[in-house]
Design an enzyme around this catalytic site. Structure first.
Site, PDB file in Angstrom:
ATOM      1  N   ASP A 184       3.874  -5.016   4.794  1.00 43.07           N
ATOM      2  CA  ASP A 184       3.394  -4.507   3.501  1.00 43.07           C
ATOM      3  C   ASP A 184       4.532  -3.728   2.831  1.00 43.07           C
ATOM      4  OD1 ASP A 184       2.354  -3.187   1.332  1.00 43.07           O
ATOM      5  OD2 ASP A 184       0.487  -2.606   2.317  1.00 43.07           O
ATOM      6  N   HIS A 189       4.867   3.180  -0.706  1.00 47.20           N
ATOM      7  CA  HIS A 189       5.047   3.809   0.599  1.00 47.20           C
ATOM      8  C   HIS A 189       6.505   4.163   0.902  1.00 47.20           C
ATOM      9  CE1 HIS A 189       0.946   2.565   1.010  1.00 47.20           C
ATOM     10  NE2 HIS A 189       1.277   1.297   0.872  1.00 47.20           N
ATOM     11  N   ILE A 204       3.134   7.694   0.001  1.00 47.37           N
ATOM     12  CA  ILE A 204       2.007   7.920   0.912  1.00 47.37           C
ATOM     13  C   ILE A 204       2.047   6.883   2.036  1.00 47.37           C
ATOM     14  CG2 ILE A 204       0.581   8.924  -0.914  1.00 47.37           C
ATOM     15  CD1 ILE A 204      -0.990   6.277  -1.031  1.00 47.37           C
ATOM     16  N   GLY A 207      -2.612   2.797   4.252  1.00 47.63           N
ATOM     17  CA  GLY A 207      -3.931   3.039   4.833  1.00 47.63           C
ATOM     18  C   GLY A 207      -4.076   2.331   6.178  1.00 47.63           C
TER      19      GLY A 207
HETATM   20  C1  HDC Z   1      -3.827  -8.435  -2.184  1.00 50.80           C
HETATM   21  C2  HDC Z   1      -2.809  -7.348  -2.068  1.00 50.80           C
HETATM   22  C3  HDC Z   1      -3.419  -6.046  -2.013  1.00 50.80           C
HETATM   23  C4  HDC Z   1      -2.457  -4.948  -1.920  1.00 50.80           C
HETATM   24  C5  HDC Z   1      -3.095  -3.758  -1.342  1.00 50.80           C
HETATM   25  C6  HDC Z   1      -2.093  -2.673  -1.101  1.00 50.80           C
HETATM   26  C7  HDC Z   1      -2.307  -2.088   0.241  1.00 50.80           C
HETATM   27  C8  HDC Z   1      -1.487  -0.847   0.499  1.00 50.80           C
HETATM   28  O1  HDC Z   1      -0.108  -1.013   0.293  1.00 50.80           O
HETATM   29  C9  HDC Z   1      -2.024   0.264  -0.356  1.00 50.80           C
HETATM   30  C10 HDC Z   1      -2.383   1.406   0.493  1.00 50.80           C
HETATM   31  O2  HDC Z   1      -2.283   1.398   1.684  1.00 50.80           O
HETATM   32  S1  HDC Z   1      -2.975   2.807  -0.324  1.00 50.80           S
HETATM   33  C11 HDC Z   1      -3.207   3.986   0.988  1.00 50.80           C
HETATM   34  C12 HDC Z   1      -4.563   3.943   1.601  1.00 50.80           C
HETATM   35  N1  HDC Z   1      -5.623   4.249   0.684  1.00 50.80           N
HETATM   36  C13 HDC Z   1      -5.779   5.501   0.215  1.00 50.80           C
HETATM   37  O3  HDC Z   1      -5.024   6.410   0.504  1.00 50.80           O
HETATM   38  C14 HDC Z   1      -6.978   5.748  -0.682  1.00 50.80           C
HETATM   39  C15 HDC Z   1      -7.602   7.062  -0.356  1.00 50.80           C
HETATM   40  N2  HDC Z   1      -8.817   7.258  -1.131  1.00 50.80           N
HETATM   41  C16 HDC Z   1      -8.812   7.874  -2.315  1.00 50.80           C
HETATM   42  O4  HDC Z   1      -7.762   8.326  -2.796  1.00 50.80           O
HETATM   43  C17 HDC Z   1     -10.123   7.997  -3.051  1.00 50.80           C
HETATM   44  O5  HDC Z   1     -11.178   7.935  -2.121  1.00 50.80           O
HETATM   45  C18 HDC Z   1     -10.337   6.869  -4.118  1.00 50.80           C
HETATM   46  C19 HDC Z   1      -9.281   7.027  -5.209  1.00 50.80           C
HETATM   47  C20 HDC Z   1     -10.240   5.481  -3.465  1.00 50.80           C
HETATM   48  C21 HDC Z   1     -11.725   7.008  -4.710  1.00 50.80           C
HETATM   49  O6  HDC Z   1     -11.918   8.321  -5.107  1.00 50.80           O
HETATM   50  P1  HDC Z   1     -12.681   8.673  -6.462  1.00 50.80           P
HETATM   51  O7  HDC Z   1     -11.961   8.066  -7.626  1.00 50.80           O
HETATM   52  O8  HDC Z   1     -12.907  10.146  -6.467  1.00 50.80           O
HETATM   53  O9  HDC Z   1     -14.015   7.846  -6.281  1.00 50.80           O
HETATM   54  P2  HDC Z   1     -15.507   8.377  -6.270  1.00 50.80           P
HETATM   55  O10 HDC Z   1     -15.790   9.061  -7.589  1.00 50.80           O
HETATM   56  O11 HDC Z   1     -15.766   9.134  -5.015  1.00 50.80           O
HETATM   57  O12 HDC Z   1     -16.329   7.025  -6.189  1.00 50.80           O
HETATM   58  C22 HDC Z   1     -16.370   6.138  -7.292  1.00 50.80           C
HETATM   59  C23 HDC Z   1     -17.045   4.875  -6.859  1.00 50.80           C
HETATM   60  O13 HDC Z   1     -16.171   4.129  -6.014  1.00 50.80           O
HETATM   61  C24 HDC Z   1     -16.721   3.966  -4.695  1.00 50.80           C
HETATM   62  N3  HDC Z   1     -15.638   4.267  -3.737  1.00 50.80           N
HETATM   63  C25 HDC Z   1     -15.123   5.491  -3.505  1.00 50.80           C
HETATM   64  N4  HDC Z   1     -14.131   5.384  -2.596  1.00 50.80           N
HETATM   65  C26 HDC Z   1     -14.047   4.081  -2.265  1.00 50.80           C
HETATM   66  C27 HDC Z   1     -13.224   3.382  -1.352  1.00 50.80           C
HETATM   67  N5  HDC Z   1     -12.316   4.004  -0.599  1.00 50.80           N
HETATM   68  N6  HDC Z   1     -13.388   2.046  -1.255  1.00 50.80           N
HETATM   69  C28 HDC Z   1     -14.324   1.407  -1.985  1.00 50.80           C
HETATM   70  N7  HDC Z   1     -15.155   2.040  -2.875  1.00 50.80           N
HETATM   71  C29 HDC Z   1     -14.997   3.359  -2.990  1.00 50.80           C
HETATM   72  C30 HDC Z   1     -17.823   4.994  -4.578  1.00 50.80           C
HETATM   73  O14 HDC Z   1     -18.839   4.561  -3.702  1.00 50.80           O
HETATM   74  C31 HDC Z   1     -18.284   5.117  -6.030  1.00 50.80           C
HETATM   75  O15 HDC Z   1     -19.171   4.065  -6.338  1.00 50.80           O
HETATM   76  P3  HDC Z   1     -20.748   4.396  -6.535  1.00 50.80           P
HETATM   77  O16 HDC Z   1     -20.811   5.475  -7.574  1.00 50.80           O
HETATM   78  O17 HDC Z   1     -21.333   3.104  -6.962  1.00 50.80           O
HETATM   79  O18 HDC Z   1     -21.213   4.871  -5.194  1.00 50.80           O
END
Ligand code: HDC
Length: 282
Positions: A184, A189, A204, A207
């Site tokens: 990745d 990152h 960061i 994940g």
């Molecule tokens: C195909 C190629 C793909 C490439 C992919 C790339 C892969 C990697 O390189 C990328 C990474 O590794 S990123 C690092 C790992 N991930 C993170 O660090 C994310 C951490 N999480 C956050 O920051 C917040 O929870 C955040 C921001 C995720 C959410 O926080 P908030 O904005 O405060 O959300 P919130 O108001 O609590 O909820 C809003 C609605 O969204 C749903 N939800 C919340 N967290 C979720 C999550 N983690 N995954 C899925 N859905 C999520 C909630 O349920 C809510 O929906 P509803 O109101 O319907 O319940």
């Protein structure tokens, strides 16, 4: 339109053939912080494979940043965070092998301020035996409002008692730089200016690196060091990890499952993994 749910939902992403060797497995385990006390992960004699290797196996030879581009979906990588991950193991992962991954967009949810894209992948050995299936969600900030379904808002019921176990495990300052060699190459990152533009003070941790580290600790501490006992492992990414932070892992044994939360010890226990469930075979 960046997301067209009518085109995206159910779209086949395609089939990828891939192979891995014991060197890939050793590199993956090193990138999760395994060391000399865990030679079954870091030395080829008696090598075993952590189940979370399933999340990197198909991408080991990828050297470009990932593209979030599927039928009906075009999203800027800087907006994307990994939201959830779940793997189900159909048999222990061999130390080397050849396999085929078939992927599809399982769902797309419109959370208003964000879009959630759910991908499913089924992996079979080259002989046709099921190896693992995986389901991952990406959370695309600012990409909601396309008129799709909001989707489920499920949360797992959590025990109210104190945890049965608490473990702490360090991450290295160079953890993400090591982990990106497993496939990745998202600049989020590694590249401070990309990370700042995406809203973070510095790069960061992936994940899936945190996810793998937690699986490693659970297998070592609670499954007799035997990765073959993991039947499934799922987690929600609840907050970022900065490389170098200590992960605090709280575990409850409940109905034969391990329920787990993970936080960043130095940041007032800020949650990083939530809704984490490991189901073991025995
Ligand atoms: C195909 C190629 C793909 C490439 C992919 C790339 C892969 C990697 O390189 C990328 C990474 O590794 S990123 C690092 C790992 N991930 C993170 O660090 C994310 C951490 N999480 C956050 O920051 C917040 O929870 C955040 C921001 C995720 C959410 O926080 P908030 O904005 O405060 O959300 P919130 O108001 O609590 O909820 C809003 C609605 O969204 C749903 N939800 C919340 N967290 C979720 C999550 N983690 N995954 C899925 N859905 C999520 C909630 O349920 C809510 O929906 P509803 O109101 O319907 O319940």
């Amino acid at each position: 339109m960046p997301i067209n749910p009518d085109v995206a939902i159910g779209a086949e992403i395609g089939e990828v053939s891939f192979a891995w060797t014991s060197s890939d497995v050793l590199l993956y385990h090193l990138a999760l912080g395994a060391g000399p006390a865990e030679l079954r992960y870091t030395y080829e004699r008696d090598l075993v494979v952590l189940p979370t290797f399933a999340t990197v196996a198909a991408n080991l030879r990828v050297f470009e940043p990932p593209a979030v581009s599927f039928p009906g979906i075009e999203i800027d990588l800087a907006k994307v965070l990994h939201g959830k991950q779940e793997i189900t193991l159909h048999r222990p992962i061999p130390t080397s092998g050849k396999a085929v991954a078939r992927s599809r967009v399982a769902d797309v949810f419109d959370k208003g301020k964000a879009a959630v894209v759910v991908q499913e992948v089924a992996v079979t050995s080259s002989a046709g035996d099921p190896l693992w299936t995986a389901r991952s969600s990406i959370f695309a900030r600012g990409e909601g409002g396309f008129g799709g379904s909001r989707g489920p808002s499920d949360r797992i019921g959590w025990p109210s008692r104190a945890p049965d176990f608490v473990f702490e495990t360090p991450t290295l300052p160079q953890q993400a730089l090591l982990y990106r060699l497993c496939g990745d190459r998202n600049p989020l990152h590694a590249d401070p200016s990309f990370a700042r533009a995406a809203g973070f003070e510095r790069p960061i941790l992936h994940g899936l690196c945190t996810y793998g580290i937690v699986a490693r600790v659970l297998v070592n501490e609670l499954l007799d060091g035997d990765p073959a006992r993991v039947a499934s492992f799922g987690a929600k990414f609840a907050g970022v990890v900065f490389p170098g932070e200590t992960l605090r892992i709280r575990v409850w044994r409940e109905d034969g499952r391990l329920l787990v939360t993970t936080s960043a010890a130095e940041r007032d226990d800020a949650p990083v993994l939530a809704d984490t469930v490991l189901v073991s075979t025995i």
